[in-house]
Each structure stands twice: as C-alpha cells, then as structure tokens.
Design an enzyme around this catalytic site. Structure first.
Site, PDB file in Angstrom:
ATOM      1  N   TYR A 161      -9.209  30.525 -55.179  1.00 14.19           N
ATOM      2  CA  TYR A 161      -9.193  29.651 -54.007  1.00 14.19           C
ATOM      3  C   TYR A 161      -8.090  28.602 -54.065  1.00 14.19           C
ATOM      4  CZ  TYR A 161     -13.568  31.227 -51.999  1.00 14.19           C
ATOM      5  OH  TYR A 161     -14.543  31.971 -51.395  1.00 14.19           O
ATOM      6  N   LYS A 228     -18.132  36.283 -64.476  1.00 16.60           N
ATOM      7  CA  LYS A 228     -17.819  37.709 -64.564  1.00 16.60           C
ATOM      8  C   LYS A 228     -16.879  37.879 -65.763  1.00 16.60           C
ATOM      9  CE  LYS A 228     -17.956  41.873 -62.869  1.00 16.60           C
ATOM     10  NZ  LYS A 228     -19.039  42.731 -63.286  1.00 16.60           N
ATOM     11  N   ASP A 282     -22.756  39.965 -61.294  1.00 13.70           N
ATOM     12  CA  ASP A 282     -23.358  41.073 -60.536  1.00 13.70           C
ATOM     13  C   ASP A 282     -24.842  41.200 -60.839  1.00 13.70           C
ATOM     14  OD1 ASP A 282     -22.323  41.702 -62.988  1.00 13.70           O
ATOM     15  OD2 ASP A 282     -21.816  43.769 -62.523  1.00 13.70           O
ATOM     16  N   ASP A 306     -19.257  30.621 -53.933  1.00 11.76           N
ATOM     17  CA  ASP A 306     -19.197  30.810 -52.490  1.00 11.76           C
ATOM     18  C   ASP A 306     -20.171  31.919 -52.092  1.00 11.76           C
ATOM     19  OD1 ASP A 306     -18.408  30.594 -49.904  1.00 11.76           O
ATOM     20  OD2 ASP A 306     -16.408  31.411 -50.167  1.00 11.76           O
TER      21      ASP A 306
END
Ligand code: NAP
Length: 416
Positions: A161, A228, A282, A306
C-alpha cells in the site's frame, strides 16, 4: 504555541488535550476537531454529535462536555480554501490530538491518491484500528455471529500500500526489471507491472506495541500476529519474528507465547497474562469463520488487515455498523469505515451506526468509559426494538424504518 488559524474558529469554552509524562491528559471540556465529511457525512455527523453529546451530558451531569471545533477537508475545504485539505486542518489535528471524521470523496485528478491516505501519512497514523463485534438483532449470514469480538490492528503506512509501483512497459518498470534480472540474477517477465512491498522493523514495532498495550489495558486474552510468512519470508515472516521479539522484550511480565502456554501451563491461560500467537493468513480466514472466538486482538500488515477487517465485519452484519480509527503515538482520528454514498447525501436516510460507534471508540480513548457504554447499550437497545434505518430495515422482519435523525433521537431516548 497554539497555531493561528485563518478560518477555523476555536471554541471559547474548550480546553486543549495535552500530553503529560507520555500520556494524554484530558480536560473536562476537550476541544475536538471534527471533519464533517462529504456526501452522507453531513447526515451522519449531525446524528453522531447529537448522540455523543447526550451521552456525555447524561453520564457526567454537565461536568464534562465535548467542545467540537469544525475543521475542513474534502468538498467544503475546496470551496473555502481551494485546497482539498488545507494545512490548518493538519495543524489543528496535530495540536489537539483527538479528532472525529466523516467520509471523504476521493477527488478525481486532484493530485491525491486519496484524502484519507494523505491524512494518515501526513499525521503518521500508523495503526488502523477496527473493532468488530456483534450487535444482537442485526441480520448476519452466520449461525453464531455473537462469537465474534475482535479488534484488528492493521499497519497503515507500509506493505504493497505504500504506493511504490510502476506500470507495465514504462521506462521505470523496465529499468527496475532490468536491474533485478541482471544484478540479482532473477527472471521477471518483461511485460510485468511492478509493486514494492516494504515492511520495516520500525513500522512493525509501532503497530505491535500499540496492539499489545491495548490488549493489556482492556484485559483481552490474546494478540494474534497474522501473516503470510511461509511465502513472503522477509516481509510478512519478519513481521511475525519482530512482533514476537518486541512482545518478549517490552512486555516480558505481561505476555506468554502459545508454546509456553502449553509447555508450562498445560493450555490453561494464567490470569493477567496475554497470549501472543501467530497464524498464517489463509488459515486464519477459515478459522475466523469456524473458530471465531479463538481470536481477540489481531495485529497484521496492511493488505491482510484490509481484507480481514471487511471479512470479519461481514460476519456480524456488514460495514454499516463497523467503526474505525487511525492512530499514531498520541493522535487518534476516529472515522466511519464506509464511504460518502453520494446517492443518499442529504436525504436523512442512511445508518449513522459506523460513525456513532467510532465516536464510542473516541470516548473510550478519552477515558470516558461511562458515556461510551451508554451509547453502545442504547444502540443495542434501539436495534433490538427493531427501530432501524433503511439498510437494516430491508433485512429485518417486522422492523420500523427510521430516518437518520429519528434513529439518533431513538438512541438518545433509549439511553440510560
Ligand atoms: P460507499 O460510499 O461506502 O457506499 C457503498 C454502498 O454502501 C452504498 O451505496 C450503500 O449501499 C452502503 N452504505 C455506505 N454507507 C452506508 C450507511 N452509512 N448506511 C447505509 N448504507 C451505507 O462506497 P463507494 O460508493 O464505493 O464510495 C463513494 C465515495 O466514498 C468515493 O469517493 C470513495 O473514494 C469514498 N470513500 C471514502 C472512504 C473514507 O472516507 N474513509 C471510504 C470508502 C470510500 P446500498 O446502496 O446497497 O444501500
């Protein structure tokens, strides 16, 4: 020294919030800058101020009062200053520390990526905080929505971002790809767009520190580092490692890791200890649905945050009720999480819930817990009585549809 404003009027009876010994010191009549917002901002801000003022008056019997100070951003700022966010708006929020904000239109071709991103970057509001919990009576797509009660701390300034990206085929993209392929012996396709994902020790530490401090102050059970890192080892994996390291160094006596919880305490959480754990993003998206109540405070990089904020909000009935804040070291900018919904602007129709509940977060930040609880309970009661705005009305059987202003009146009536 107090900034000199050209168009902002400082309320005569208000007092400035200050910082003393690293903590906010809140006077009885704090000056709170308020950005009304564009579109439906005008409707929901009016309603929110009515509800918050009523709660403060009832809770403290006139001893405390918010001294609202209008500051300008978005369309009204452009009319007044020919700028989308004038410097004095930044100066006012920096000087007065705590502010409330409605949604802002992203001007097309205004030279900004987004007014919200600009506010976060200029004021260094590095944590986006989103509490997500269920309000009884709100229609939800899951069987046990009441199991959701999380507070998401999303890093606000880094990750993909940060806006460092180059379009496919540009001189810059070709230069970056050429350099990486040649110098680093990689094989990026020449027809690629490129984005950079920086995650720093400084950004991670600031965010995780705030999340753990919150968990301690509110006696929450755990802080989960969501990442992740199995794939993106040196960014998301590092986020996890730095997070654990900070927790062990700065909060040694107050936290334990999940390993220690099992090896030393046989899985029984000791009182006054917060468990620090980590989960891969995930799998966490599954678990927030299937093992919802195992999650409490969640600290995570920007993109994961987000996605997770909206996914969690969907489980308890959607964004209309989800509050939020952008937080720095001392500055707190509390805001509705939805946009300006221009088609409903000035129609006195939309749900002010998101902004009202952001106001609740603001009252809690001021240490005015009694008023904050009053608002939360009154909102709950109003929904349970099935008196709601159009968005909830269309999903609830037998409900009565109220306008934005009547809904605010109903909340005030239901306040005890
Ligand atoms: P939006 O303004 O959030 O509206 C999308 C839809 O969400 C609305 O049409 C409405 O759905 C529902 N909705 C939003 N707020 C609601 C409320 N208070 N009560 C009931 N329903 C509500 O999203 P958008 O149309 O994509 O964005 C419009 C503008 O807002 C853009 O300029 C965007 O850049 C800006 N924006 C600002 C912020 C911010 O300031 N933080 C955040 C997001 C977007 P239904 O029509 O189905 O009822």
């Amino acid at each position: 020294m107090a900034p000199r404003f050209k168009k902002i009027e400082i309320p005569a009876k208000g007092q400035r919030i200050t910082v003393k010994k690293g903590k906010l010191s809140i006077p009885n009549k704090p000056i709170i800058p308020v950005i009304e917002g564009d579109g439906i901002g005008r409707d929901i801000m009016k309603a929110t101020r009515i509800v918050l003022d009523a709660a403060v008056a009832k809770a403290y019997k006139g001893k405390k009062q918010i001294a609202w100070m209008d500051v300008y951003a978005g369309e009204n700022a452009f009319k007044m200053y020919k700028e989308w966010i004038p410097q004095e708006t930044f100066d006012a929020i920096k000087y007065y520390y705590v502010a409330l904000k409605g949604p802002l239109t992203t001007p097309v071709g205004g030279g900004f990526r987004s007014l919200n991103v600009t506010l976060r970057q200029v004021l260094n509001l590095y944590a986006c905080v989103r509490p997500v919990r269920y309000f009884k009576g709100v229609p939800s797509p899951v069987k046990r929505p009441e199991k959701m009660d999380v507070v998401i701390y999303r890093e606000n300034t880094e990750d993909v971002y940060s806006g460092i990206e180059w379009k496919k085929g540009t001189k810059e993209a070709k230069k970056v790809i050429g350099w990486i392929n040649k110098t680093m012996k990689r094989n990026i396709r020449l027809d690629s767009g490129i984005g950079i994902k920086p995650i720093s020790v400084k950004g991670t530490n600031a965010l995780v520190r705030q999340a753990i401090k919150y968990a301690i102050a509110r006696k929450r059970k755990s802080v989960t580092l969501m990442h992740k890192g199995n794939i993106m080892k040196y960014t998301e994996g590092a986020f996890r490692d730095w997070g654990y390291k900070l927790a062990a160094k700065e909060f040694k006596s107050k936290v334990i890791s999940e390993d220690v919880l099992w090896s030393k305490y046989k899985g029984k959480q000791p009182k006054n200890k917060i468990v620090i754990k980590d989960r891969i993003a995930d799998s966490m998206f599954q678990q927030i649905l299937t093992r919802t109540d195992e999650y409490d405070v969640i600290a995570t990089p920007n993109l994961n945050g987000d996605y997770m904020s909206d996914a969690a909000a969907a489980q308890v009935g959607g964004l209309g009720m989800a509050p939020g804040a952008n937080m720095g070291d001392y500055i707190g900018l509390f805001e509705a999480t939805h946009g300006t919904a221009p088609k409903y602007a000035d129609k006195d129709m939309v749900n002010p819930g998101s902004l009202i509940l952001s106001g609740v977060m603001m009252l809690e930040y001021l240490g005015w817990g009694k008023a904050a609880d009053m608002v939360t309970k009154a909102v709950e009661k109003t929904i349970q009585k099935k008196t709601v705005t159009y968005d909830l009305h269309r999903q609830m059987k037998g409900a009565k549809k109220l306008s934005t202003s009547k809904y605010a009146e109903a909340i005030v009536k239901n306040m005890k």
